[in-house]
Design an enzyme around this catalytic site. Sequence first.
Site, mmCIF file in Angstrom:
data_model
loop_
_atom_site.group_PDB
_atom_site.id
_atom_site.type_symbol
_atom_site.label_atom_id
_atom_site.label_comp_id
_atom_site.label_asym_id
_atom_site.label_seq_id
_atom_site.Cartn_x
_atom_site.Cartn_y
_atom_site.Cartn_z
ATOM 1 N N ASP A 239 0.817 -1.218 0.000
ATOM 2 C CA ASP A 239 0.000 0.000 0.000
ATOM 3 C C ASP A 239 0.845 1.260 0.000
ATOM 4 O O ASP A 239 2.063 1.222 0.232
ATOM 5 C CB ASP A 239 -0.964 0.005 1.201
ATOM 6 C CG ASP A 239 -0.246 -0.046 2.546
ATOM 7 O OD1 ASP A 239 0.798 -0.726 2.644
ATOM 8 O OD2 ASP A 239 -0.716 0.619 3.479
ATOM 9 N N GLU B 91 -0.080 -1.116 5.660
ATOM 10 C CA GLU B 91 1.019 -0.748 6.551
ATOM 11 C C GLU B 91 0.939 0.723 6.934
ATOM 12 O O GLU B 91 1.430 1.115 7.997
ATOM 13 C CB GLU B 91 2.368 -1.027 5.862
ATOM 14 C CG GLU B 91 3.587 -0.941 6.787
ATOM 15 C CD GLU B 91 4.213 0.441 6.907
ATOM 16 O OE1 GLU B 91 5.041 0.633 7.818
ATOM 17 O OE2 GLU B 91 3.880 1.349 6.099
#
Lengths: 356, 356
Positions: free
Chosen positions: A74, A128
Amino acid sequence: MTVLSEAVLADPVELTRALCDIPSVSRDEAAICDAVEAALKRLEHLTVERVGNTLVARTELGRGRRVMLAGHLDTVPVNDNFPTRTEGDVMWGLGTSDMKSGTALALWIAATVKEPRFDLSFAFYDCEEIEAVHNGLNKLSKSRPELLAADFAILLEPTYGLVEAGCQGTMRVRVTTRGKRAHSARSWKGENAIHRLGPVLERLDAYEAREVEVDGCVYREGLNAVFIGGGVAGNVIPDEGWVDVNFRFAPDRDEAAAEAHVREVFSGFDVEVSDTAPSCRPGLDRPEAAEFVAAAGGEFRAKLGWTDVARFATLGIPAVNFGPGDPNLAHKQDERVEIPRIRSCADALRAYVEAP
Amino acid sequence: MTVLSEAVLADPVELTRALCDIPSVSRDEAAICDAVEAALKRLEHLTVERVGNTLVARTELGRGRRVMLAGHLDTVPVNDNFPTRTEGDVMWGLGTSDMKSGTALALWIAATVKEPRFDLSFAFYDCEEIEAVHNGLNKLSKSRPELLAADFAILLEPTYGLVEAGCQGTMRVRVTTRGKRAHSARSWKGENAIHRLGPVLERLDAYEAREVEVDGCVYREGLNAVFIGGGVAGNVIPDEGWVDVNFRFAPDRDEAAAEAHVREVFSGFDVEVSDTAPSCRPGLDRPEAAEFVAAAGGEFRAKLGWTDVARFATLGIPAVNFGPGDPNLAHKQDERVEIPRIRSCADALRAYVEAP
């Protein structure tokens, strides 16, 4: 679906670009996870497991030792920096530094090194950049820790090509003072809780943070107020005040030792721990780690921020950060990566996993 | 509309009850103002002016001296304490203490004393319990100060029948500290503005407030933090912190002197004045004031809170607080007034305005 072709998988720079050009802001990682899963499933030397939008691929060569390469899929939100563009030796755009250039190296090793000298595991995970409760690696470390089993882990977070070992722990505590309300026109009938914060701030100001060497890495601690508050009304002596303090602690303390230290610093005050994340020892005494440092040029330093390496630490796995991105550019609008640094990191990783 | 009959106007206790039983939470004073205006207009010895929901009535007897009696018409919000109920010698209910028992005394004097020894003025005003910008007496002191002209003023706020002279001033300042943001994992790259609040709090804690005698009244000052704040995020070294400080100052300081003192206490810090209200000297050296103290039993003390007497002070009019209510019951659910105290205050006031 974006298809990651064999040609793209064979070139870490092209692979960085391809991963960056699939949008994957946190909680929207299905498309990039699909693309990476499809690429991994074409590789016959790997077993692949998908849990949500997190993937784990593993060689099963019976090598006796296992090294993990991990990267998150991400990014932070788009900030007028999508898709990538390249100017000379620099690739600009969201995710180029944090951390698709690193994640691409893991995927490139997975695709191109079929006979590594140890067994390899690869983790590609989601969420994350947001609250830890959503973090795919965090969730996997609790639900399927066996998938993360390894003797050593390399997290390909941006370090500008330096090995950054371990990480500091972080703990937040609230120090509260109490008093007695009164009208401020008759203040001597009350007890001012905000005034009582004075000694808390004095202790913080006087605090001498340690510099600690652990396994050859120097960690510098810090104890800091990050929020302060209190007050009832403009004409009332306040009966409560508080300071939120963030303690960044070196890997020679675990969370219990860190808490004991903070309680000692603020002895006599009401201290409540609000959140905590463990430190991670650098683990450079392990042969896998020492060999990696050598392959990466021999230099290393302490990681001062907190990263997901600590999730490996909680599983007993020493871990380092190592990636081509520049950590100072993470989350910036002008995020970018130097293409030669992608290639030099790729060379170091390849030398490490292929060396006899 | 509630009609205040002659019988009610002739009895300060009945008048207290009648005024309390007309709802008049701040900004909803039209009905009570209508009732009081109608009562005043029936009294031929008075001229009456209405400005919004504020009334001023005056005798014009050419006495050469003029005394003002003033009370506000509004209350704080209802708190399950409306209407009044009476048990033995005690009248319970919203406004009984703060301050319709006092306002009733002014209206009772207006209705029953037709030949006072000085000219009398009466002010009945709205919005005392909310922000000063709405306060009817404050607005009148700016738009029509001539209506408030007098040699001495008695504000019938609750004092439990004691003369409370003058009032302390009040000033609020914000003391701000500045620093430099940094990630809390690398705190030595920043400068913590919250830590720099420590000396501000230490100075507050060490501050020794004066007790000052002015015209025979002892005032006790106070310098207190009432709010504190600062902080950016849980992982950021804060670049700003602030403390809001309330200074209650004795009437030997005007606002300029009070500000200079606060700036001296916090020398070296950024100090900004956010609001201020003047003190009021007791003015007991004036013959009208001395005579009133004598009529009220000879005892007096300093008023420690801030009241609207300071609005008279800014017009150059000495003023005292004097009323039957108990100041400790103001704004309380169990607000009440002792009926004998209404009568003793009424007797003192009447003796004062009728004495030869």
